[in-house]
Each structure stands twice: as structure tokens, then as C-alpha cells.
Write a protein that holds these residues in place. Sequence first.
Motif, PDB file in Angstrom:
ATOM      1  N   CYS A   1      46.550 -85.742  17.036  1.00  9.46           N
ATOM      2  CA  CYS A   1      46.555 -87.201  17.234  1.00  9.46           C
ATOM      3  C   CYS A   1      46.387 -87.920  15.894  1.00  9.46           C
ATOM      4  O   CYS A   1      45.594 -87.507  15.058  1.00  9.46           O
ATOM      5  CB  CYS A   1      45.414 -87.559  18.188  1.00  9.46           C
ATOM      6  SG  CYS A   1      45.105 -89.313  18.346  1.00  9.46           S
TER       7      CYS A   1
ATOM      8  N   ASN B   1      45.134 -90.864  15.295  1.00 11.04           N
ATOM      9  CA  ASN B   1      43.982 -91.759  15.152  1.00 11.04           C
ATOM     10  C   ASN B   1      42.918 -91.117  14.260  1.00 11.04           C
ATOM     11  O   ASN B   1      42.666 -89.916  14.352  1.00 11.04           O
ATOM     12  CB  ASN B   1      43.379 -92.086  16.524  1.00 11.04           C
ATOM     13  CG  ASN B   1      44.185 -93.143  17.254  1.00 11.04           C
ATOM     14  OD1 ASN B   1      44.879 -93.951  16.629  1.00 11.04           O
ATOM     15  ND2 ASN B   1      44.109 -93.138  18.574  1.00 11.04           N
TER      16      ASN B   1
ATOM     17  N   CYS C   1      40.111 -88.360  15.327  1.00 12.90           N
ATOM     18  CA  CYS C   1      40.467 -87.667  16.569  1.00 12.90           C
ATOM     19  C   CYS C   1      41.235 -86.411  16.168  1.00 12.90           C
ATOM     20  O   CYS C   1      42.239 -86.490  15.489  1.00 12.90           O
ATOM     21  CB  CYS C   1      41.331 -88.541  17.466  1.00 12.90           C
ATOM     22  SG  CYS C   1      41.848 -87.649  18.951  1.00 12.90           S
TER      23      CYS C   1
ATOM     24  N   CYS D   1      47.275 -88.879  24.190  1.00  7.77           N
ATOM     25  CA  CYS D   1      46.081 -88.207  23.713  1.00  7.77           C
ATOM     26  C   CYS D   1      45.001 -88.339  24.783  1.00  7.77           C
ATOM     27  O   CYS D   1      44.624 -89.453  25.152  1.00  7.77           O
ATOM     28  CB  CYS D   1      45.598 -88.847  22.401  1.00  7.77           C
ATOM     29  SG  CYS D   1      44.011 -88.162  21.870  1.00  7.77           S
TER      30      CYS D   1
ATOM     31  N   CYS E   1      41.893 -90.335  23.298  1.00  6.06           N
ATOM     32  CA  CYS E   1      42.012 -91.752  22.913  1.00  6.06           C
ATOM     33  C   CYS E   1      42.528 -92.643  24.048  1.00  6.06           C
ATOM     34  O   CYS E   1      42.349 -93.867  23.994  1.00  6.06           O
ATOM     35  CB  CYS E   1      42.939 -91.901  21.722  1.00  6.06           C
ATOM     36  SG  CYS E   1      42.395 -91.018  20.267  1.00  6.06           S
TER      37      CYS E   1
HETATM   38 ZN   LIG Z   1      43.405 -89.125  19.913  1.00 11.81          ZN
END
Ligand SMILES: [Zn+2]
Length: 289
Positions: free
Chosen positions: A262, A264, A267, A284, A287
Motif C-alpha cells: 500500500c 500510504n 501502511c 487496502c 486503510c
Molecule cells: Zn494501506
Amino acid sequence: MPELPEVEVVKRSLERKILHLAIKKVTINDGNLRYKINKKEILNLIGRKFIEIKRRSKFLIFKLNKDFHMLVHLGMTGKFFYIDRKKKKFKTSFYYDLNYKKDQKHDRVIFYFSNDQKLIYNDIRKFGFIKFVKKKKFLENIHLRNLGPEPLEKKYNFLYLKKYMNGRKRNVKNTLMDQRCVSGLGNIYVNEILFFSGINPKRKVKNLNDSEISRIIKNTKKILKNSIKLGGSSIKDFYSDDGKKGEFQQLFAVYGRKGEICSNTDCKKKISKIVISNRASFYCRRCQK
Ligand SMILES: [Zn+2]
């Protein structure tokens, strides 16, 4: 499959190249598209000019002089190529690469303009279509009359979406894919919008809170605008034979990225792929709640 940003870039590219050129000839190599091309109607193009090109949802509307419109949907694999007077071939959007060896056998319709300029409609899988509509009857057209608002227009806002989603039991993925809710989105962009909004694609829309609905609106506009801008600039001179392949996929954060980490910050979870109503959904698990 081309969605709103890809079709918008086609529109902008063609506006720069084919407006006001007299159509001299049209040839059909294979008219068996989603709907069979009406040969008599297509002959009506000869002597006319495209005077304006518009986009509504994923449809291209070519306005011709003398009250005549050509309606085009690109389906799964439809694309337009432009050939200039020096026989140089150009792409008109960013969702495909030119392939000089293989393209030709899927060239379905060729529009000839003055000075040997050409517009080619190419479609491998033939799910796209080309239809002709009289200007007067245009608004009642079956493909256009039930479309929801354009996502980049003001009508597509928090209050609209909240009202639309109120009490509905469908999941958010299918709701945003539904052209009656909002027009022009497809599988790729809905995956992206839900990722950036932190919403699990399986959530029922009646359970989304105000902040989530608001995030969907905001991210829809942002992602689409960004893609149009990037896509448009990547084909700025419209000509691409430098062998760069597969850049289109790089534009997306989750779409097509099963098993990748992911994007982010903080993460480390891998992107999951599930199937919702026969369409691949990438998200994800950490998230997107
Ligand atoms: Zn994520």
C-alpha cells in the motif's frame, strides 16, 4: 477500458486536429461493432464537417454541420488515430500505445479529409459503437437520457450524493459504477476514489457518514482532473513512437496492484483483490474501512 479522463483527452486531441475539415470519403473495413454501423447513414458524412466535439459521460458527440450528430462509445478497446498529411500517425489519448505492426488489422472505420488527413476508428474487441442521430432527437437518445450528473460539474456535490445514497442497500463500489448515480466513472477510477477516500468497496451506501460522502466527492473531482491533466500532457505533441510502454498503469495507486505494498505512509499491508459483481476490486484492508 477508457473512462471519463481518457475520453476527455480524446476529445481535446481531436478538437485540435479534425475540426472544420471537409469529409471526403468514409470506408468501413468492419462495421460489426456493438451495433452494426448503418452504411447509408455513414455516407451522410461525406461533404460535411465536424464543427464541434463534446463529451458526455464516456460518449463522444461529434457535431456536424446541417443538424447531424455522430455518437461514439469506445467500449472496451476503441481508439482513434489521426494520420496527418505526411502520413504520420498520432495517438489521441493516453490509455494505449501505438503498435504499427498490429494496429492495422483492427482499423474498423476510416474517415478521409482533405490533404490525405485521416481519422481511424480502431477497436480490437468491437464493443464500441458509432451511431448517427438527428440534432432534434438528440436529448431523447437512449444512451444519454438517463445519465447522472457529470462528476466535474457543480451538480455533483455532497447534498446530491447524500440524497442519492440515502436508504440504498447497494455497496458503494456498484453505486459509483452506476451511470445513473454519476456518469463517466468505471472500474479503474472507482477503485482509486475509494482508496483515497479510505472506504471499503463493500460498504453499503446507506451506512456512509457525511465525512465519507464528502471525501468521495472531493477525491472524485481531484483524481479525474489530475488524470486529465497528466494524460493530456503525456501526449502533448500527440505523437508517440518512442517505445515507452505501460505507463498508463503507473498512474494508479491500487488499480491492478494486487500484492503490492500500500502506498500510504506507515501502511505495510499488501493490496488485496476481490471480485464484486464480476469486476475486480483492489483495496487496502487496513486503510479502507
Ligand atoms: Zn494501506
